[in-house]
Design an enzyme around this catalytic site. Sequence first.
Site, short mmCIF file in Angstrom:
data_model
loop_
_atom_site.label_atom_id
_atom_site.label_comp_id
_atom_site.label_asym_id
_atom_site.label_seq_id
_atom_site.Cartn_x
_atom_site.Cartn_y
_atom_site.Cartn_z
N SER A 27 0.88 -1.11 0.08
CA SER A 27 -0.07 0.08 -0.12
C SER A 27 0.92 1.32 -0.03
CB SER A 27 -1.04 0.05 1.18
OG SER A 27 -1.73 1.23 1.37
N LEU A 69 -8.97 -4.83 -5.93
CA LEU A 69 -8.02 -4.43 -5.22
C LEU A 69 -8.21 -4.67 -3.70
CD1 LEU A 69 -5.48 -2.23 -5.59
CD2 LEU A 69 -6.79 -0.92 -4.14
N LEU A 95 -9.13 4.49 1.77
CA LEU A 95 -9.92 3.42 1.89
C LEU A 95 -9.18 1.87 1.76
CD1 LEU A 95 -12.31 4.74 -1.13
CD2 LEU A 95 -12.86 4.21 1.21
N GLU A 96 -8.18 1.75 1.24
CA GLU A 96 -7.12 0.85 1.05
C GLU A 96 -6.95 0.30 2.75
OE1 GLU A 96 -4.39 0.39 -2.16
OE2 GLU A 96 -3.16 0.78 -0.86
N LEU A 97 -6.20 1.41 3.35
CA LEU A 97 -5.87 1.34 4.69
C LEU A 97 -6.83 0.77 5.43
CD1 LEU A 97 -3.15 1.78 6.18
CD2 LEU A 97 -4.03 4.00 7.07
#
Length: 239
Positions: A27, A69, A95-97
């Site tokens: 990330s 993802l 959002l990924e985190l």
Amino acid sequence: MASSYRMRASTSASSSSTQWKYDVFLSFRGEDTRKKFTDHLYDQLQRRGIKTFRDDPELEIGATISPELLAAVEQSRFAVVVLSPNYASSTWCLLELAKIVQCMGQRGTILPIFYEVVPSDVRHQRGSFAEAFGKHEKKFGKDLTKVREWRDALTKVANLSGWSSVNYRYETELIKVIVEELWKKVHPTFASLESESLHNLVGSDSKPVEMDFLSDRDRDRDRDRDRDRERDREREKQR
């Protein structure tokens, strides 16, 4: 002894690889580190036989994070989060985190890298992080639930043990330390066996052990690189 060692190491590797599609999910903020630090880290992880997911730069064009993802996060055993100055300015990264913390927070498999930032600034969201969240709050207005979730996720990750780039003279040194530590975490049994067998394996016997284990990983890496090259060629044709 050498053949027994190869068999035991191979068995350990097979059981580990069947549970996860990827060993590591990377990330990072593309504009900060994609073409430098993260690219070099990704290359060394792949060379070491650590299967790593890195997002396609074209995916970040849209505002909504892709299902592919999010699935990659779920299918990864570890997450390496490169916390750089502009990381929090990206809603995509946040959002990924949040997804990473949701999937791996309880497992203890999140490893932060504080790249050209002061760890306490990330924890307490000062400097560029304060500025980024200020913009997010203005953008989302009264509905700040998501922003609070992002703040909490960032604080949790920033409080974990990791690496700080300021402690290393060269990026190559930092990358070497990270890769070796991940190797031990991804393949603990193999790393232990490798250490124990150094006293019993001499000369050329020690080399085939690692090569036998890495052969499948090398083929995966080469296939991934071929696919990336083909994708780049297709993009060039469309331009």
